[in-house]
Design an enzyme around this catalytic site. Structure first.
Site, PDB file in Angstrom:
ATOM      1  N   HIS A 179     -25.930 -15.170 -27.025  1.00  0.00           N
ATOM      2  CA  HIS A 179     -26.620 -13.869 -26.936  1.00  0.00           C
ATOM      3  C   HIS A 179     -27.807 -13.940 -25.980  1.00  0.00           C
ATOM      4  O   HIS A 179     -28.105 -12.980 -25.274  1.00  0.00           O
ATOM      5  CB  HIS A 179     -27.152 -13.440 -28.313  1.00  0.00           C
TER       6      HIS A 179
ATOM      7  N   GLN B 245     -30.456  -8.505 -29.879  1.00  0.00           N
ATOM      8  CA  GLN B 245     -29.644  -7.572 -30.672  1.00  0.00           C
ATOM      9  C   GLN B 245     -30.475  -6.440 -31.275  1.00  0.00           C
ATOM     10  O   GLN B 245     -29.936  -5.428 -31.707  1.00  0.00           O
ATOM     11  CB  GLN B 245     -28.892  -8.317 -31.784  1.00  0.00           C
TER      12      GLN B 245
ATOM     13  N   HIS C  93     -23.169 -19.465 -30.992  1.00  0.00           N
ATOM     14  CA  HIS C  93     -22.916 -18.020 -30.889  1.00  0.00           C
ATOM     15  C   HIS C  93     -24.223 -17.285 -30.551  1.00  0.00           C
ATOM     16  O   HIS C  93     -24.273 -16.460 -29.640  1.00  0.00           O
ATOM     17  CB  HIS C  93     -22.319 -17.528 -32.213  1.00  0.00           C
ATOM     18  N   GLU C  94     -25.289 -17.629 -31.289  1.00  0.00           N
ATOM     19  CA  GLU C  94     -26.576 -16.943 -31.069  1.00  0.00           C
ATOM     20  C   GLU C  94     -27.154 -17.277 -29.693  1.00  0.00           C
ATOM     21  O   GLU C  94     -27.744 -16.419 -29.031  1.00  0.00           O
ATOM     22  CB  GLU C  94     -27.589 -17.328 -32.152  1.00  0.00           C
TER      23      GLU C  94
ATOM     24  N   CYS D  52     -19.677 -10.572 -35.304  1.00  0.00           N
ATOM     25  CA  CYS D  52     -21.000 -10.366 -34.718  1.00  0.00           C
ATOM     26  C   CYS D  52     -21.531  -9.006 -35.148  1.00  0.00           C
ATOM     27  O   CYS D  52     -20.791  -8.018 -35.139  1.00  0.00           O
ATOM     28  CB  CYS D  52     -20.902 -10.434 -33.201  1.00  0.00           C
ATOM     29  N   LEU D  53     -22.809  -8.957 -35.503  1.00  0.00           N
ATOM     30  CA  LEU D  53     -23.403  -7.689 -35.928  1.00  0.00           C
ATOM     31  C   LEU D  53     -23.407  -6.656 -34.802  1.00  0.00           C
ATOM     32  O   LEU D  53     -23.484  -5.458 -35.065  1.00  0.00           O
ATOM     33  CB  LEU D  53     -24.834  -7.925 -36.436  1.00  0.00           C
TER      34      LEU D  53
ATOM     35  N   GLY E  66     -26.853 -14.619 -38.864  1.00  0.00           N
ATOM     36  CA  GLY E  66     -27.611 -14.994 -37.671  1.00  0.00           C
ATOM     37  C   GLY E  66     -27.894 -13.753 -36.839  1.00  0.00           C
ATOM     38  O   GLY E  66     -27.133 -12.777 -36.886  1.00  0.00           O
TER      39      GLY E  66
HETATM   40 NI    NI Z   1     -23.642 -12.114 -32.639  1.00  0.00          NI
END
Ligand code: NI
Length: 187
Positions: A140, A51, A136-137, A94-95, A46
């Site tokens: 963000h 991001q 989660h997304e 998380c990236l 995701g």
């Molecule tokens: Ni994330």
């Protein structure tokens, strides 16, 4: 399509609240295409537009297993209109916080409303990994990272670790290979 740079903590843009999208047009689809390619290359399951430094309410996701056909999903202006069930713990990554994993509790089921890749309105329930990932997304989009759900000590430790390894990478420039054999998914 192009792979974009993924911002990592403590980049201040990650704390910004993203703006709603007016129209789902070719320009936005180009952004979503880039985001998907960036997410696959990372690899992750995701990714939110913020991001890659774009403060728009856009998310891409693919929850297919490695041996399954890709199943990309796109969310524009997503909203949670209902929450259901107990809080369920899941070990998230998380990236933007690479190589850090910790447990976060979120509602088991959420009802979503969003626009898809073509700007069509969709309403549906999400549960399991889908529910974890979309919540989660969507955090963000509010400038919230999963580590913000942890204790201050854990959060500060995570940020320091990410900063340190980013520094080490910049100094040593290692050959691009075998990132790690960690099979946990980063979202
Ligand atoms: Ni994330």
């Amino acid at each position: 399509m192009a792979i974009r740079d993924i911002l990592t903590v403590p980049h201040p843009i990650l704390k910004k609240v993203s703006e709603p999208v007016d129209t789902v047009d070719d320009e936005l689809r180009a952004l979503m295409d880039d985001m998907l390619e960036t997410m696959y290359a990372a690899p992750g399951i995701g990714l939110a537009a913020i991001q890659v430094g774009v403060p728009k309410r856009v998310i891409v996701m693919d929850l297919a297993d490695k041996d399954e056909e890709p199943a990309p999903r796109y969310f524009v202006n997503p909203e949670i209109i209902e929450r259901e069930g107990d809080l369920v713990p899941y070990e998230e990554g998380c990236l933007s916080v690479p190589d850090i994993y910790d447990e976060v509790e979120r509602p088991a089921r959420v009802r979503l409303r969003y626009l898809d890749y073509f700007g069509r309105e969709v309403e549906e329930w999400a549960e399991g990994l889908y529910a974890v990932c979309i919540q989660h997304e969507m955090d963000h989009l509010e400038g919230v990272l999963f580590i913000d759900h942890l204790s201050r000590l854990k959060r500060e430790r995570a940020v320091k670790k990410v900063q340190k390894s980013a520094q080490a990478k910049a100094e040593t420039r290692p050959a691009k290979s075998g990132k790690d054999d960690d099979s946990r998914a980063a979202i």
